[in-house]
Design an enzyme around this catalytic site. Structure first.
Site, PDB file in Angstrom:
ATOM      1  N   TYR A 180       0.407  -1.649   0.349  1.00 26.26           N
ATOM      2  CA  TYR A 180       0.518  -0.106   0.181  1.00 26.26           C
ATOM      3  C   TYR A 180       0.875   1.399  -0.034  1.00 26.26           C
ATOM      4  O   TYR A 180       2.027   1.403   0.481  1.00 26.26           O
ATOM      5  CB  TYR A 180      -0.838  -0.349   1.493  1.00 26.26           C
ATOM      6  CG  TYR A 180      -1.590   1.350   1.439  1.00 26.26           C
ATOM      7  CD1 TYR A 180      -3.638   1.632   0.990  1.00 26.26           C
ATOM      8  CD2 TYR A 180      -1.053   2.156   2.350  1.00 26.26           C
ATOM      9  CE1 TYR A 180      -3.790   3.212   0.871  1.00 26.26           C
ATOM     10  CE2 TYR A 180      -1.907   3.683   1.283  1.00 26.26           C
ATOM     11  CZ  TYR A 180      -3.090   3.709   1.546  1.00 26.26           C
ATOM     12  OH  TYR A 180      -3.937   4.943   1.456  1.00 26.26           O
ATOM     13  N   GLU A 222      -3.691   7.045  -3.377  1.00 31.37           N
ATOM     14  CA  GLU A 222      -3.264   6.329  -2.945  1.00 31.37           C
ATOM     15  C   GLU A 222      -3.285   5.034  -4.263  1.00 31.37           C
ATOM     16  O   GLU A 222      -4.119   5.309  -5.222  1.00 31.37           O
ATOM     17  CB  GLU A 222      -4.143   5.781  -2.002  1.00 31.37           C
ATOM     18  CG  GLU A 222      -5.589   5.072  -2.319  1.00 31.37           C
ATOM     19  CD  GLU A 222      -6.783   4.316  -1.187  1.00 31.37           C
ATOM     20  OE1 GLU A 222      -6.453   4.737   0.031  1.00 31.37           O
ATOM     21  OE2 GLU A 222      -7.732   3.923  -1.316  1.00 31.37           O
TER      22      GLU A 222
END
Length: 390
Positions: free
Chosen positions: A109, A197
């Site tokens: 991530y 993101e």
């Protein structure tokens, strides 16, 4: 303002970030054509909506043949996809993203946000990327790495190396992911983003990094200097009332309570919603009419709020500074005269030209519930929702 995954990846591509080969399609036939163009022996068909959790909801499908690409696209386009973030009504899928299927080795991530505590851009990374990142953050927060960026110098190489090592990377991987971090930071900063993101950022079996998914949101107050970002806005993904309100320079957010709110100033609007909750009610919306509200603006606010399906009472709470109570009163009279209003209206005015505003309302002959204070107004509004005589 949010944008779709395929739009986010186009921005990533423009900054040199590695993304899978793929294109957007509005129809099943176009999806097949895209699959043929990007090539490969497998594809991913991804529903494009402004919500996360698409994979678990069936919005991401794998296809091993062109026939499967067509079938998945037909099933998704025109359907309503329900995820944890959409609510039970779901979101209409109007387009899909078709990409080459990748051979994934590991998922990570990577993201950037504005941290309100430090008032700085903060880099966030984790070795546990993928669909369950929220659960990872809640259960094992130590697996989520945060690195605050000094705005005077920007994201530095040593910070990238530090974060990369913390999520288990080594050798050339640190150099490669550091390059992605710097590119992501430049994109975030240049485009006035609030959040970006990559989830997941993957390593493929041939050792390359790819942004397998991407999400971005932008500061609406900065769109005047980001016209190319403003052009990416998809009004179909937004509440029609919120879109209409923005056209009248009204800040409106729909909620699910029974007390419709018309207030001036974001702080007072939040306090009004808190007061409604304190007395056992729930607000039906947030609406800030801003400063200098004309009678026409107030009338439009009435109409938009009253279109809410759950509104059982309307609370008008104005503390006039830049605004004037007589303007507000004129707008209230106009709205009540021009519209078929079937719910009780609680009016609390204070501030500039208060007596003139009260006189306009009292002489109008219209039926409304007077309140002197915020607490008084909130209590009366909640009682009216509950069917009590006020």
């Amino acid at each position: 303002m949010n944008i779709h995954e395929y739009q986010t990846k186009e921005l990533f591509r423009s900054y040199g970030m590695p993304v899978p080969e793929g294109r957007m399609a509005h129809s099943a036939n176009k999806a097949v054509s895209v699959a043929e163009q990007v090539g490969g022996d497998g594809w991913v068909v991804k529903a494009q909506i402004h919500a996360g959790g698409r994979g678990k909801a069936g919005g991401v499908q794998l296809a091993r043949s062109l026939d499967e690409v067509q079938q998945h696209a037909e099933n998704l386009i025109g359907s309503r996809l329900v995820t944890k973030q959409t609510g039970e009504m779901g979101r209409m899928v109007n387009r899909v993203l078709v990409e080459q299927m990748q051979q994934i080795d590991k998922e990570y991530y990577l993201g950037l946000v504005i941290d309100r505590a430090s008032q700085r851009i903060t880099l966030i990374a984790s070795a546990s990327g993928g669909m369950d990142i929220e659960e990872v953050a809640a259960a094992t927060p130590e697996q989520v790495i945060n690195e605050v960026v000094d705005p005077a110098v920007g994201l530095q190489d040593f910070q990238c190396r530090k974060v990369a090592a913390a999520i288990g990377l080594s050798g050339k991987q640190i150099i490669k992911v550091g390059r992605v971090m710097k590119q992501l930071y430049r994109c975030f900063r240049d485009k006035d983003a609030l959040m970006v993101e990559i989830n997941p950022l993957v390593t493929t079996q041939d050792g390359q990094f790819l942004a397998l998914d991407g999400k971005m949101s932008f500061d609406g107050n900065a769109l005047f200097r980001q016209p190319e970002i403003a052009d990416l806005r998809d009004f179909d993904e937004e509440d029609p009332k919120e879109v209409e309100a923005s056209g009248h320079d009204l800040n409106y957010i729909a909620l699910d309570g029974g007390v419709g709110c018309i207030v001036n100033g974001a702080g007072l609007a939040m306090a009004t919603m808190d007061a409604i909750s304190l007395y056992g009610g729930r607000p039906a919306n947030f609406l800030d009419v801003g400063g200098g509200a004309s009678p026409e603006k107030i009338a439009n606010a009435f109409r938009i709020v009253l279109e809410g399906p759950n509104v059982k009472v309307l609370l008008l709470n104005i503390y006039a500074g830049i605004n004037r109570c007589d303007w507000i009163a004129e707008g209230t009279v106009k709205a009540m005269a021009d519209q078929a209003i079937e719910v009780p209206i609680v009016v609390r005015l204070a501030g500039t030209n208060l007596e003139a505003g009260r006189k306009i309302l009292s002489e109008s002959g219209l039926d409304y519930i007077h309140a002197d204070r915020l607490s008084d107004a909130a209590e009366k509004a909640v009682r009216a929702v509950n069917g009590e005589v006020v």
